[in-house]
Design an enzyme around this catalytic site. Sequence first.
Site, PDB file in Angstrom:
ATOM      1  N   GLY A 306       2.632  -2.885   2.160  1.00 28.07           N
ATOM      2  CA  GLY A 306       2.695  -1.679   2.974  1.00 28.07           C
ATOM      3  C   GLY A 306       2.456  -0.414   2.172  1.00 28.07           C
ATOM      4  O   GLY A 306       1.817   0.532   2.645  1.00 28.07           O
ATOM      5  N   ASP A 307       2.961  -0.390   0.931  1.00 27.14           N
ATOM      6  CA  ASP A 307       2.720   0.760   0.058  1.00 27.14           C
ATOM      7  C   ASP A 307       1.239   0.839  -0.320  1.00 27.14           C
ATOM      8  O   ASP A 307       0.672   1.938  -0.404  1.00 27.14           O
ATOM      9  CB  ASP A 307       3.569   0.647  -1.205  1.00 27.14           C
ATOM     10  N   ALA A 308       0.614  -0.302  -0.562  1.00 27.64           N
ATOM     11  CA  ALA A 308      -0.814  -0.314  -0.881  1.00 27.64           C
ATOM     12  C   ALA A 308      -1.626   0.188   0.307  1.00 27.64           C
ATOM     13  O   ALA A 308      -2.608   0.920   0.144  1.00 27.64           O
ATOM     14  CB  ALA A 308      -1.252  -1.729  -1.268  1.00 27.64           C
TER      15      ALA A 308
END
Length: 382
Positions: A306-308
Amino acid sequence: MSGRDGAGDDDIVSEPGDGEGVDDWDETVAAWGREVDEWEGEGSEDRGVDPSVDRDPDLNPDDADRVPKVVSAGHINWDVTIHVDRLPEPDGETRIDRLEQSGGGSAANVAVGLVDLGGQSVVYGSVGGDESGALALRELASAGVDPGQVLVDAAEPTSVKYVIVDGGGELLMLANDGANESFSAAGLDRDTLAAADHLHLTGQQPETAAALATAAAEAGATRSFDPGRRVADREFDAALHASDVLFVNDREADALAAATDVDPWEPEDRVVAIKLGDEGATVRTPHGSVSHPGFDVDPVDTTGAGDAFAAGFLAAALREPEITGDGFSHDPRDYQVPILVGNACGAVATESVTARTDLSWDRVRDRMGESPETDLLIEVRG
């Protein structure tokens, strides 16, 4: 696209095709554009859709002249990732196949991803005055992120997150809070914020998030917020309303809709990127949505995916003045490239053992392959 799209009689849903007989992106966009032109007709300006929008998106955003500078504020962790064939039953035991240690935390992960994709990153958060904190800061600096604003709280340990990943790439997490939220808005140098193009917020104290978002708005920076799993348990209302873009997964979107006056599925005054796991993502705006089913991947570890996605989405969007020149655009057509790049980055991240991976543009383009835009589903609402 989710059955929650809310398309009505006044809507048109256009699907650029399944790739059969499509030679290039220009033909796809031209066919889609004709359908939208038919809907727009007379009075389109009154419907809130700009008929002059560029319908030929640049699939090479790394070639853009603008290099965004982003302050990423929130958690900075030290991660211990443990891979097992299967999770044990209660009172059971399983063998550790692989153990890795690395930097983690949503704010830190996004900051590193943005640098990988050619941006400039300052990370703001807090670590303890221990070896784990020193390792986390050293790794951030080695990745090209500026950690000079990070608070070192000598009275608390650095937050260490134990991530247990099974053979199918699914995970569970064990964590201590430690010094993770010792920082406050007052500790961030205002000159650093004034020099930034964008502020990205992740999980933190609600009052800190609200104060940082307000300060960024006063400095003329755009704002995004990924509140994380605790979105329904914390009073994030002020930060939510001060953000131009929200990042949530589908469960968080439902929780947000139930607990606040913000409905991520039908936003009234902001852009919402909803991550749908192996079903890709959808970007919702007040004027419609754009969705993409994601890319086929055999996941090794979904930690940090999700951060990527957020790093890829922001890296693509912030390079385009027509998207972010006056706040974030509400035209869903402007997010064709950001959603493709975000999904590609999320897919790349699942192929790595830890929460951090190389998000170079070469890897992103390799993951996207030929004509990924043929799977885009675009809905424009009046």
